[in-house]
Design a protein around this motif. Sequence first.
Motif, PDB file in Angstrom:
ATOM      1  N   ASN A   1     -67.624  -9.412  -3.240  1.00 13.93           N
ATOM      2  CA  ASN A   1     -69.073  -9.382  -3.428  1.00 13.93           C
ATOM      3  C   ASN A   1     -69.795  -9.578  -2.082  1.00 13.93           C
ATOM      4  OD1 ASN A   1     -71.810 -10.264  -3.945  1.00 13.93           O
ATOM      5  ND2 ASN A   1     -71.201 -10.473  -6.090  1.00 13.93           N
ATOM      6  N   MET A   2     -70.598  -8.612  -1.702  1.00 14.58           N
ATOM      7  CA  MET A   2     -71.197  -8.661  -0.373  1.00 14.58           C
ATOM      8  C   MET A   2     -72.156  -9.849  -0.202  1.00 14.58           C
ATOM      9  SD  MET A   2     -72.255  -5.490   1.930  1.00 14.58           S
ATOM     10  CE  MET A   2     -71.351  -5.589   3.443  1.00 14.58           C
ATOM     11  N   GLY A   3     -72.732 -10.332  -1.284  1.00 22.34           N
ATOM     12  CA  GLY A   3     -73.562 -11.544  -1.199  1.00 22.34           C
ATOM     13  C   GLY A   3     -72.705 -12.727  -0.761  1.00 22.34           C
ATOM     14  N   ASP A   4     -71.500 -12.813  -1.332  1.00 23.20           N
ATOM     15  CA  ASP A   4     -70.570 -13.880  -0.934  1.00 23.20           C
ATOM     16  C   ASP A   4     -70.090 -13.678   0.504  1.00 23.20           C
ATOM     17  OD1 ASP A   4     -70.720 -15.152  -3.397  1.00 23.20           O
ATOM     18  OD2 ASP A   4     -69.144 -13.891  -4.253  1.00 23.20           O
ATOM     19  N   TYR A   5     -69.994 -12.411   0.891  1.00 19.18           N
ATOM     20  CA  TYR A   5     -69.615 -12.098   2.284  1.00 19.18           C
ATOM     21  C   TYR A   5     -70.678 -12.643   3.246  1.00 19.18           C
ATOM     22  CZ  TYR A   5     -69.326  -8.861   6.355  1.00 19.18           C
ATOM     23  OH  TYR A   5     -69.294  -8.298   7.602  1.00 19.18           O
ATOM     24  N   PHE A   6     -71.961 -12.460   2.904  1.00 15.89           N
ATOM     25  CA  PHE A   6     -73.023 -13.046   3.743  1.00 15.89           C
ATOM     26  C   PHE A   6     -72.858 -14.573   3.779  1.00 15.89           C
ATOM     27  CE2 PHE A   6     -75.922  -9.352   2.228  1.00 15.89           C
ATOM     28  CZ  PHE A   6     -75.410  -8.526   3.212  1.00 15.89           C
ATOM     29  N   GLY A   7     -72.527 -15.138   2.612  1.00 15.81           N
ATOM     30  CA  GLY A   7     -72.318 -16.590   2.529  1.00 15.81           C
ATOM     31  C   GLY A   7     -71.180 -17.024   3.451  1.00 15.81           C
ATOM     32  N   HIS A   8     -70.133 -16.205   3.507  1.00 18.37           N
ATOM     33  CA  HIS A   8     -68.989 -16.536   4.377  1.00 18.37           C
ATOM     34  C   HIS A   8     -69.420 -16.536   5.848  1.00 18.37           C
ATOM     35  CE1 HIS A   8     -65.006 -16.963   5.902  1.00 18.37           C
ATOM     36  NE2 HIS A   8     -64.906 -15.723   6.345  1.00 18.37           N
ATOM     37  N   TRP A   9     -70.242 -15.567   6.214  1.00 16.88           N
ATOM     38  CA  TRP A   9     -70.774 -15.542   7.593  1.00 16.88           C
ATOM     39  C   TRP A   9     -71.522 -16.852   7.889  1.00 16.88           C
ATOM     40  CZ3 TRP A   9     -71.398 -12.655  12.132  1.00 16.88           C
ATOM     41  CH2 TRP A   9     -70.681 -11.452  12.199  1.00 16.88           C
ATOM     42  N   ILE A  10     -72.370 -17.266   6.931  1.00 20.84           N
ATOM     43  CA  ILE A  10     -73.134 -18.512   7.135  1.00 20.84           C
ATOM     44  C   ILE A  10     -72.163 -19.690   7.305  1.00 20.84           C
ATOM     45  CG2 ILE A  10     -74.781 -20.125   6.054  1.00 20.84           C
ATOM     46  CD1 ILE A  10     -76.279 -17.585   6.575  1.00 20.84           C
ATOM     47  N   GLU A  11     -71.137 -19.742   6.445  1.00 16.05           N
ATOM     48  CA  GLU A  11     -70.168 -20.841   6.514  1.00 16.05           C
ATOM     49  C   GLU A  11     -69.406 -20.825   7.833  1.00 16.05           C
ATOM     50  OE1 GLU A  11     -69.866 -23.482   4.525  1.00 16.05           O
ATOM     51  OE2 GLU A  11     -71.662 -22.538   3.671  1.00 16.05           O
ATOM     52  N   MET A  12     -69.019 -19.631   8.294  1.00 13.46           N
ATOM     53  CA  MET A  12     -68.278 -19.529   9.554  1.00 13.46           C
ATOM     54  C   MET A  12     -69.104 -20.115  10.699  1.00 13.46           C
ATOM     55  SD  MET A  12     -65.193 -18.394   9.272  1.00 13.46           S
ATOM     56  CE  MET A  12     -64.830 -18.132  11.007  1.00 13.46           C
ATOM     57  N   GLY A  13     -70.413 -19.874  10.658  1.00 11.41           N
ATOM     58  CA  GLY A  13     -71.281 -20.409  11.715  1.00 11.41           C
ATOM     59  C   GLY A  13     -71.112 -21.912  11.857  1.00 11.41           C
ATOM     60  N   LYS A  14     -70.918 -22.596  10.707  1.00 10.08           N
ATOM     61  CA  LYS A  14     -70.781 -24.056  10.746  1.00 10.08           C
ATOM     62  C   LYS A  14     -69.438 -24.476  11.344  1.00 10.08           C
ATOM     63  CE  LYS A  14     -73.460 -24.326   6.494  1.00 10.08           C
ATOM     64  NZ  LYS A  14     -73.316 -24.419   5.037  1.00 10.08           N
ATOM     65  N   LYS A  15     -68.461 -23.534  11.306  1.00  9.96           N
ATOM     66  CA  LYS A  15     -67.105 -23.897  11.758  1.00  9.96           C
ATOM     67  C   LYS A  15     -66.852 -23.537  13.218  1.00  9.96           C
ATOM     68  CE  LYS A  15     -64.900 -23.210   7.290  1.00  9.96           C
ATOM     69  NZ  LYS A  15     -64.461 -22.103   6.485  1.00  9.96           N
ATOM     70  N   ILE A  16     -67.842 -22.896  13.867  1.00  7.99           N
ATOM     71  CA  ILE A  16     -67.614 -22.473  15.262  1.00  7.99           C
ATOM     72  C   ILE A  16     -68.433 -23.375  16.179  1.00  7.99           C
ATOM     73  CG2 ILE A  16     -67.611 -20.509  16.866  1.00  7.99           C
ATOM     74  CD1 ILE A  16     -68.072 -18.684  14.385  1.00  7.99           C
ATOM     75  N   PRO A  17     -67.775 -24.359  16.824  1.00  8.71           N
ATOM     76  CA  PRO A  17     -68.551 -25.269  17.687  1.00  8.71           C
ATOM     77  C   PRO A  17     -69.277 -24.510  18.803  1.00  8.71           C
ATOM     78  CG  PRO A  17     -66.354 -26.147  17.259  1.00  8.71           C
ATOM     79  CD  PRO A  17     -66.370 -24.747  16.704  1.00  8.71           C
ATOM     80  N   HIS A  18     -68.622 -23.512  19.392  1.00  8.73           N
ATOM     81  CA  HIS A  18     -69.274 -22.746  20.468  1.00  8.73           C
ATOM     82  C   HIS A  18     -69.505 -21.328  19.975  1.00  8.73           C
ATOM     83  CE1 HIS A  18     -68.472 -26.184  22.936  1.00  8.73           C
ATOM     84  NE2 HIS A  18     -67.177 -26.085  22.694  1.00  8.73           N
TER      85      HIS A  18
END
Length: 596
Positions: free
Chosen positions: A461-478
Motif C-alpha cells: 500500500n503506497m500510503g504505508d510506503y509514505f509512512g515507511h519513509w517517515i519512519e526511516m527519517g527517524k532512524k537516520i541520525p545523519h
Amino acid sequence: MAALTQNKAVLTWLDEQVKMLQPDEIVWIDGSEELYDKLRKEALSTGEMTLLNQEKLPGCLLHRTAPNDVARVEDRTFICAPTRKEAGPTNNWMDPKEMYAKLKGLYTGAMKGRTMYVIPYSMSVVGSPFAKIGIEITDSIYVVLNMAIMTRVGKNVMDALGDSPDFIKGIHAKKDVNPEDRYIVQFPQDNTICSVNSAYGGNVLLGKKCFALRIASYLGRNEGWMAEHMLILGIENPNGEIRYLTAAFPSACGKTNLAMLIPPEGYKAKGYKVWCVGDDIAWLRVGPDGRLWAVNPENGFFGVAPGTNEGSNPNALAATRKGTIFTNVALNLDDNTVWWEKLDKNPPVNALEWKGEKVNGPEYIANGGKLAHPNSRFTAPAVNCPCISSEFNNPQGVPISAIVFGGRRAKTAPLVYQSFDWNHGVFVGSIMASETTAAAAGAVGVVRRDPMAMLPFCGYNMGDYFGHWIEMGKKIPHQPKIFNVNWFRTDDEGNFIWPGFGDNLRVLEWIMKRAFDEIDAVETEIGYMPKPEDINIEGLDGITLDTMKGLLSVDKELWKEDVKSIKEFYSKFDEFDTLPAELKKELADFEARLAK
Ligand code: OXD
Ligand code: MN
C-alpha cells in the motif's frame, strides 16, 4: 544435471515446480563461461538470437521479441497480498488463492518438450550485508543470458545461501506469449514472483523490477531499509573528495543520462568527475556511522537504446560495445551491427527493422516508420561503463548525502529547490509528477503523479510506503538532505530553457554545497532555493542571470492549482486511510504558506 545445492527448501520448491511445469530437462546455471557459451550457440542455432559483428561488437547478440511483447504491462501486473488493503489503491490486486489457481492452470505442462533453467542469483555483491538471493526458473535462454549480465549468477550464490530457506522464488514460463494470458505477479508475503506469457525484459528478468523493487520494497518496510527506483552517482571534486547522491525520476526524464553524466568543459578542466554507481535501483540502509548507505543491487544496465548517442550519453554507448544483448533494435545488414533512432544521422540502407522485416532504412523512416522499437533495449555489463564507480562492487555501498526527486514540469516546478526537512522532503517526493508532452498520444500538459517514481513498483500500500519513509527519517541520525529538480521548464514558445545533460552538474554542485552546509539559500513557500547567482553559469551559451531568475521563480498561483491536483491524488488513499498524518500536515502547511 546434478543440483547445485542440497538445500531442502530449494529442492522441495523445485520439485513442486517440476511436477507442475513438466520440463523435459533441467539445467542449473552454475555461472561458468562454458555453459553460457553452449547456451549462446544453442540460441544462435535456433534463431532465438543473432550473432553481431564480432570485430566491432565482440560478444554482442541481437534478439527480437514478439511484436505484442515489447514493454512492461502495468495493467497485467499484480500485487497479490492477502488483502486488497495491503496492496493499496495504486496496485492491481487479486486474492492470492484465486491467482495461484489461475497461474497453476497456465503453468501446468508449460515446459513440456522444453528445458527448465534454474538460475541462482544474488542482488548486490554476494556476501554484502545488503545482498538478497533469488532463484529464477525459466524456459528461455534469453532470460538466462540477460540475468547473467544484470545480476550475479552462479554456484557461489547457492553456497552463500547454504541451507537457509531465505530466498526469493521466481517462476517464468514463456508459453506462447499470449497477451490475454500474460501475468506478472508478486506475492510479497510468500517471497514469490510468477511471470507467464511474456519474454520482454522488464517482465521476465525477475531480479529487476519484480524483486529489487516490488518484493524488496515490502521486505525493506518489514526489515527497516529501503528499495528505491533511484540512480546513484558520485561527484568527485578537484580535491579528489567524492560525494554521493541518489535520484528518482519517472521514465523518460533521462535517469541513465544523469547517472553517467559528463561534466561541462569548465568543470572537467578543474578536475571534476562523475562516477556511476547505478542507473535504476538503489537499496538503502542506515550504516553504523548513522548515515544512509546505498548499493546498486544490479550488475548491468537494461537501458533504452533510442536516443543514446555520442552526444547524449557516450558512457552508455561505450558500455554497449561488448558483451551486450540488444533487444528489438534494427540490424544493419551490410556490416552486421545495430542501429536505433538518434544513434547517428545514417540509418542503414540495407536494414532489418526491429520486427525483422527487410527495409531501406532512410525510406522507411521518411514514411514514418521506426527502425528500432521506441522501447528497444541494451543489456550491458556495468563494468563496461567508462565512468563506473570504483565503489560499484563495494559490499558496504556508498554514503548518501543528498536525495534528489525530479519530474517533467513545463511551468510549475523551478530548476531546483530543497525541502525544509526530512518530512517535507517525503512530501516533495510524494507529489512527484510529470506532464504529458506533445510526443505522446493524448492531451498535452496532463499531470501524472508518480510518487518517488515508484507508482508501478511499490510492492504494498503506497500510503504505508509514505509512512515507511517517515519512519526511516527517524532512524537516520545523519539524514541526507532532500531536493527536487526540474530540467524541463519551458519558455513561452515551449522550448526547454535549461540545457540539461552535462550542465545538470551545475545544479548538482549547488545541491552538494547545501548538503554540506557550504552555501546559504533563500527561503520560499516551496522550500529553500538558490540565489540566482549561486548556480554557476560560466561558459553557458545564452543563459544569463535573468534566465536563472526565471528558472528559479515560484509562481504561487500555479502552485495553488497544483495543490488541488495533489489533494485529488491524495484522496486515493482515503479508501483505506493510509496517508500518514505527517503528509496531511505538510500539505496543510504548504497551503497556508501559499495563502499568506
Ligand atoms: C525501466 C523502467 O525499464 O523504469 O527501468 O521502466
Ligand atoms: Mn526504471
